[in-house]
Design an enzyme around this catalytic site. Sequence first.
Site, PDB file in Angstrom:
ATOM      1  N   CYS A  10       0.784  -1.234   0.000  1.00 10.60           N
ATOM      2  CA  CYS A  10       0.000   0.000   0.000  1.00 10.60           C
ATOM      3  C   CYS A  10       0.822   1.293   0.000  1.00 10.60           C
ATOM      4  O   CYS A  10       0.473   2.229  -0.730  1.00 10.60           O
ATOM      5  CB  CYS A  10      -1.037  -0.001   1.117  1.00 10.60           C
ATOM      6  SG  CYS A  10      -0.568  -0.782   2.640  1.00 10.60           S
TER       7      CYS A  10
ATOM      8  N   ARG B 236       6.842 -11.409   5.072  1.00 10.45           N
ATOM      9  CA  ARG B 236       6.425 -11.248   6.471  1.00 10.45           C
ATOM     10  C   ARG B 236       7.052 -12.348   7.309  1.00 10.45           C
ATOM     11  O   ARG B 236       7.089 -13.507   6.898  1.00 10.45           O
ATOM     12  CB  ARG B 236       4.905 -11.287   6.592  1.00 10.45           C
ATOM     13  CG  ARG B 236       4.225 -10.162   5.826  1.00 10.45           C
ATOM     14  CD  ARG B 236       2.724 -10.200   5.946  1.00 10.45           C
ATOM     15  NE  ARG B 236       2.114  -9.227   5.051  1.00 10.45           N
ATOM     16  CZ  ARG B 236       0.806  -9.108   4.852  1.00 10.45           C
ATOM     17  NH1 ARG B 236      -0.030  -9.921   5.501  1.00 10.45           N
ATOM     18  NH2 ARG B 236       0.326  -8.202   4.022  1.00 10.45           N
TER      19      ARG B 236
ATOM     20  N   ASP C 244      -3.257  -7.695  -4.966  1.00 15.93           N
ATOM     21  CA  ASP C 244      -3.536  -6.487  -4.204  1.00 15.93           C
ATOM     22  C   ASP C 244      -4.161  -5.402  -5.079  1.00 15.93           C
ATOM     23  O   ASP C 244      -3.884  -5.324  -6.279  1.00 15.93           O
ATOM     24  CB  ASP C 244      -2.213  -5.965  -3.636  1.00 15.93           C
ATOM     25  CG  ASP C 244      -2.372  -5.344  -2.264  1.00 15.93           C
ATOM     26  OD1 ASP C 244      -3.517  -5.204  -1.818  1.00 15.93           O
ATOM     27  OD2 ASP C 244      -1.354  -5.004  -1.641  1.00 15.93           O
TER      28      ASP C 244
ATOM     29  N   GLN D 174       0.576 -11.052  -3.135  1.00 19.11           N
ATOM     30  CA  GLN D 174      -0.810 -10.642  -2.913  1.00 19.11           C
ATOM     31  C   GLN D 174      -1.450 -10.212  -4.225  1.00 19.11           C
ATOM     32  O   GLN D 174      -0.810  -9.556  -5.046  1.00 19.11           O
ATOM     33  CB  GLN D 174      -0.862  -9.457  -1.942  1.00 19.11           C
ATOM     34  CG  GLN D 174      -0.577  -9.780  -0.499  1.00 19.11           C
ATOM     35  CD  GLN D 174      -0.733  -8.549   0.362  1.00 19.11           C
ATOM     36  OE1 GLN D 174      -0.178  -7.508   0.074  1.00 19.11           O
ATOM     37  NE2 GLN D 174      -1.485  -8.672   1.443  1.00 19.11           N
TER      38      GLN D 174
ATOM     39  N   HIS E 276      -8.589  -0.894   0.687  1.00 17.96           N
ATOM     40  CA  HIS E 276      -7.645  -1.982   0.422  1.00 17.96           C
ATOM     41  C   HIS E 276      -8.478  -3.216   0.078  1.00 17.96           C
ATOM     42  O   HIS E 276      -9.477  -3.478   0.763  1.00 17.96           O
ATOM     43  CB  HIS E 276      -6.821  -2.339   1.669  1.00 17.96           C
ATOM     44  CG  HIS E 276      -6.079  -1.208   2.294  1.00 17.96           C
ATOM     45  ND1 HIS E 276      -4.710  -1.116   2.287  1.00 17.96           N
ATOM     46  CD2 HIS E 276      -6.521  -0.121   2.983  1.00 17.96           C
ATOM     47  CE1 HIS E 276      -4.336  -0.039   2.945  1.00 17.96           C
ATOM     48  NE2 HIS E 276      -5.420   0.584   3.381  1.00 17.96           N
TER      49      HIS E 276
ATOM     50  N   HIS F  15      -5.691  -1.064  -4.523  1.00 21.67           N
ATOM     51  CA  HIS F  15      -6.074   0.055  -3.668  1.00 21.67           C
ATOM     52  C   HIS F  15      -6.892   1.037  -4.489  1.00 21.67           C
ATOM     53  O   HIS F  15      -6.506   1.388  -5.604  1.00 21.67           O
ATOM     54  CB  HIS F  15      -4.842   0.734  -3.070  1.00 21.67           C
ATOM     55  CG  HIS F  15      -4.086  -0.175  -2.158  1.00 21.67           C
ATOM     56  ND1 HIS F  15      -3.043  -0.969  -2.592  1.00 21.67           N
ATOM     57  CD2 HIS F  15      -4.267  -0.462  -0.838  1.00 21.67           C
ATOM     58  CE1 HIS F  15      -2.598  -1.686  -1.577  1.00 21.67           C
ATOM     59  NE2 HIS F  15      -3.321  -1.406  -0.511  1.00 21.67           N
TER      60      HIS F  15
ATOM     61  N   LYS G  62     -14.072  -3.620   7.922  1.00 23.47           N
ATOM     62  CA  LYS G  62     -13.708  -4.494   6.807  1.00 23.47           C
ATOM     63  C   LYS G  62     -14.743  -5.582   6.605  1.00 23.47           C
ATOM     64  O   LYS G  62     -15.538  -5.886   7.494  1.00 23.47           O
ATOM     65  CB  LYS G  62     -12.339  -5.124   7.042  1.00 23.47           C
ATOM     66  CG  LYS G  62     -12.285  -6.031   8.270  1.00 23.47           C
ATOM     67  CD  LYS G  62     -10.944  -6.742   8.386  1.00 23.47           C
ATOM     68  CE  LYS G  62     -10.917  -7.650   9.616  1.00 23.47           C
ATOM     69  NZ  LYS G  62      -9.762  -8.556   9.613  1.00 23.47           N
TER      70      LYS G  62
END
Length: 636
Positions: free
Chosen positions: A333, A362, A382, A380, A510, A384, A464
């Site tokens: 992000c 991670r 991902d 990911q 997100h 945004h 979320k």
Amino acid sequence: MKIRISWQGKEVEIESGSPGAVLVEAFGWKDPRPIAIRLGGELLDLHSPLNREGEVEPVFPEDPEALPVLRHTAAHVLAQAVKELFPEARLGIGPATEEGFYYDFEVPRPFTEEDLEAIEKKMKQIVKRCYPLRREELSKEEAERLFSERGETYKVELIREIPEDRVSVYRQGDFVDLCRGPHLPHTGMVKAFKLLSVAGAYWRGDERNPQLQRIYGTAFFDKEALKAYLERLEEAKRRDHRKLGRELELFSIEEEVGPGLILWHPKGAIVRKEIEDFWREEHLRRGYQLVYTPHIALRDLWKVSGHLDFYAENMFAPMEIDERAYQLKPMNCPFHILIYKSRKRSYREFPIRYCELGTVYRYERSGVLHGLLRVRGFTQDDAHIFCREDQLEEEIFRVLDLVVYFLSVFGFEEYQIYLSTRPEKYVGSEEIWEKAEGALAAALEKKGLSYEIDPGEGVFYGPKIDLKIRDVLGRFWQCSTIQVDFNIPERFDLSYIGPDNRPHRPIMIHRALLGSLERFFGVLIEHYAGAFPVWLAPVQAVVLTVADRHLPFAEEVQRELSRAGIRAELDARGERLGFKIREAQVKKIPYMVIIGDKEVEGRRLTVRTRKGENLELGLEEFCARVRREIAEKIVF
């Protein structure tokens, strides 16, 4: 002191502090007899003291909350059996889980399979003894003294951390355990159970602590349910993505590389490529802009984003380059935010949707790593979205629409959906939280998706939606998530110029549809048992020769299939046809094209599917069939 308890319009008076069992007689709950009760919505066992008035409800075995009570009791039976067989064992913790129960023990040597058999036999003896599970409340000092005298150092550690002045313990025969409950009335009700496995587990999940032995088991109220579960468990073992990953040459995890880091083999890489191609094409079609970002960044970036404050334990140690600290990225992000911030933005540009298949890193403790499902480096899917407040609900709806479409393409039609609301610690105003929660709920309702509220489980920066998919074995997997963020736009001072020609703060969403490619691939392997649908299959067809004289036509067929965009291989080895067919079935190849005398003479194909069907087709007809399955992404 008397208190009033009511049930279905009836009311009784009992002495405050009386056990719940008195209500069995008072209300005539004898056939069937409940295993527990709910008082004011709180689940209590029949040994718990009743200290307040309210509406009561009997809990029977078919109640959804009954199974955890049974399994929690089974964990105590397990602990008692271990203590009787291994008096030197020290007790850790033993909760019920979604699939069963476990208990952790400190013992001088690891448990063996023979030990598990002996422990299970001892558990059956304890069940036959029908020990009542009696609840007692003690002061912390009394409880600490009790467990200190028994040498239960882990229990003493837990007692010292309990904030209340008094704690509860449960006794069954000579066995006693620190526990909040609730439990079944007696051990005789734990009948259909099975010990499953043993593994090492660090005390409290921290590798700096001693490693304990964790015994896993499961329990049900009837033997048929246990039998059905054990059969599902065997099927799950057959589908284990780690086993199939080796057998089908999809991926590996090598000691020389390091735990939690995945090597994608050619066949696995083909599946990943198909997923990625579909993902990119669909996102571009729906108005997303593709971006790429680096794997590292200056560590200060993560100070601005807040990850060093809230996520440091999950980040790898920094590295020094040119006397400056850099960080392997745990999230994508901040990079997307800096792309947004690279120039001034107008309200007319919104919504802005950036997407990336971004690899992040991670730190996960070695004890929790698990094949593709829990790793240290993963990609990911991902995205945004930057939008105005008036666009928030519509953007969430669009994401939900995309989630449902994606999952259906891969064969997932059932989900559990949770809407997580404002936690105790949060950023932003209550007003904007309420608007965001309302937008999430409205989008779910507009899409016709049922959901449960998960109160207080939102992340600190916003509410979320989490979506868990159900696979063919009935297991649920967390994949998709949609998060509204008020924190990062503030931290990075994001703005856009509104119609009033003044700066305004955008709202950020997100979202991930698949979660990560590694985890989703692991789920897919187990969902399909390695037999991928044609569009995903690493090899879509294999051409098998009966004899060497059939090779020229077989080579021609393989070339034409490849020209048609079909992943086809040729097996012209001198092995017998039956052997080659069985090997192709083991490899789970969708189509086996057999070339013998008849096929060469007629210039037609005999095709065997991996389901055992036999087809006779012309080459063009077969190509058209396979290409249709690929184009339509037919799942089963």
